[in-house]
Design an enzyme around this catalytic site. Sequence first.
Site, PDB file in Angstrom:
ATOM      1  N   MET A 251     -21.755 -77.485 -10.996  1.00 61.25           N
ATOM      2  CA  MET A 251     -20.589 -76.818 -11.577  1.00 61.25           C
ATOM      3  C   MET A 251     -20.927 -75.385 -11.973  1.00 61.25           C
ATOM      4  SD  MET A 251     -18.529 -77.882 -15.076  1.00 61.25           S
ATOM      5  CE  MET A 251     -19.946 -77.550 -16.146  1.00 61.25           C
ATOM      6  N   CYS A 252     -19.938 -74.506 -11.869  1.00 63.32           N
ATOM      7  CA  CYS A 252     -20.054 -73.157 -12.429  1.00 63.32           C
ATOM      8  C   CYS A 252     -18.685 -72.774 -12.994  1.00 63.32           C
ATOM      9  CB  CYS A 252     -20.553 -72.157 -11.382  1.00 63.32           C
ATOM     10  SG  CYS A 252     -19.388 -71.832 -10.049  1.00 63.32           S
ATOM     11  N   HIS A 253     -18.371 -71.488 -13.073  1.00 58.91           N
ATOM     12  CA  HIS A 253     -17.102 -71.058 -13.661  1.00 58.91           C
ATOM     13  C   HIS A 253     -15.929 -71.316 -12.713  1.00 58.91           C
ATOM     14  CE1 HIS A 253     -14.701 -67.669 -15.886  1.00 58.91           C
ATOM     15  NE2 HIS A 253     -14.268 -68.886 -16.176  1.00 58.91           N
TER      16      HIS A 253
END
Length: 294
Positions: A251-253
């Site tokens: 996951m990231c932004h």
Amino acid sequence: MLRAAHLPSPGFSVLRLSFVPTLCFSSFPSCYLRKVSTFSLLPKPHIPNCPRLLPSLSPNPVLPMVGYTCPRAAASFSSESGSGGGREILVQHLLVKEDDLKLLLELEQRTSKGVDLSDLALEYSICPSKEEGGMLGWVRKGQMVPEFEEAAFGAPLNKVVRCKTQFGWHLLQVLSEREESLLQDIQPEELRVKMQDPSFVEEAQLIDVREPDEVAKASLPGFQVLPLRQFGSWGPEITSKFDPRKDTYVMCHHGMRSLQVAKWLQTQDFKRVFNLSGGIHAYATKVDPSVPVY
């Protein structure tokens, strides 16, 4: 025998992947570049007119062969890069014109006497892959024209075999094989359902590649923070910290950086990798308003 020279360079990888992760941060240690050749800090290389094994564009990755310009396909964040359960093979080859059968037979005889196919490819092949010793990299079914695919997937390991395609005559050699890996997006709604199960948070491998200041603004339980800018510190130890055989979620932004890492995890033999589509921003706006948006 598989040698260091057999491994495809980052430049050649650009020609055959539907998208290629590119990291642009100064903290990446130069001594580690060879170990993570899927990543590149250098400017994107010029893509020459190159052949393709599939003459028509496809959302799937295609390999270079002859006679067509091979554009980079656009990044796709909703398609699978592997279906799992199959196998991938590491292939090198050389290509000569259709009317050069005599030359091909001479080269085939030289390989039977111990001459390395990659050395012959450098000298005689008309495929742009000659610059890489004929290396096509890891391929799976569906990426090649039928004649080449049938010969490659039917060839014994390390045995040089001959085949003919619309591009000419080939000598090809399968250097290694492995189980095909899976990379696909997971939608926020699906991840939300999984997160409701306590055993999922405990058993799944959850990785957040955002920076610490971002994580301080919004986070999800169970995710281990591995900031992308600190890749040089955790990258070399990834297989000791995580089990490549287990499902791994990244996951990231907004889902872009995590996709880069997810692709890299595949190169480290992680078998099932899932990228959170839209990142934590999509998770917050679509399924969990309690998660802050930034």
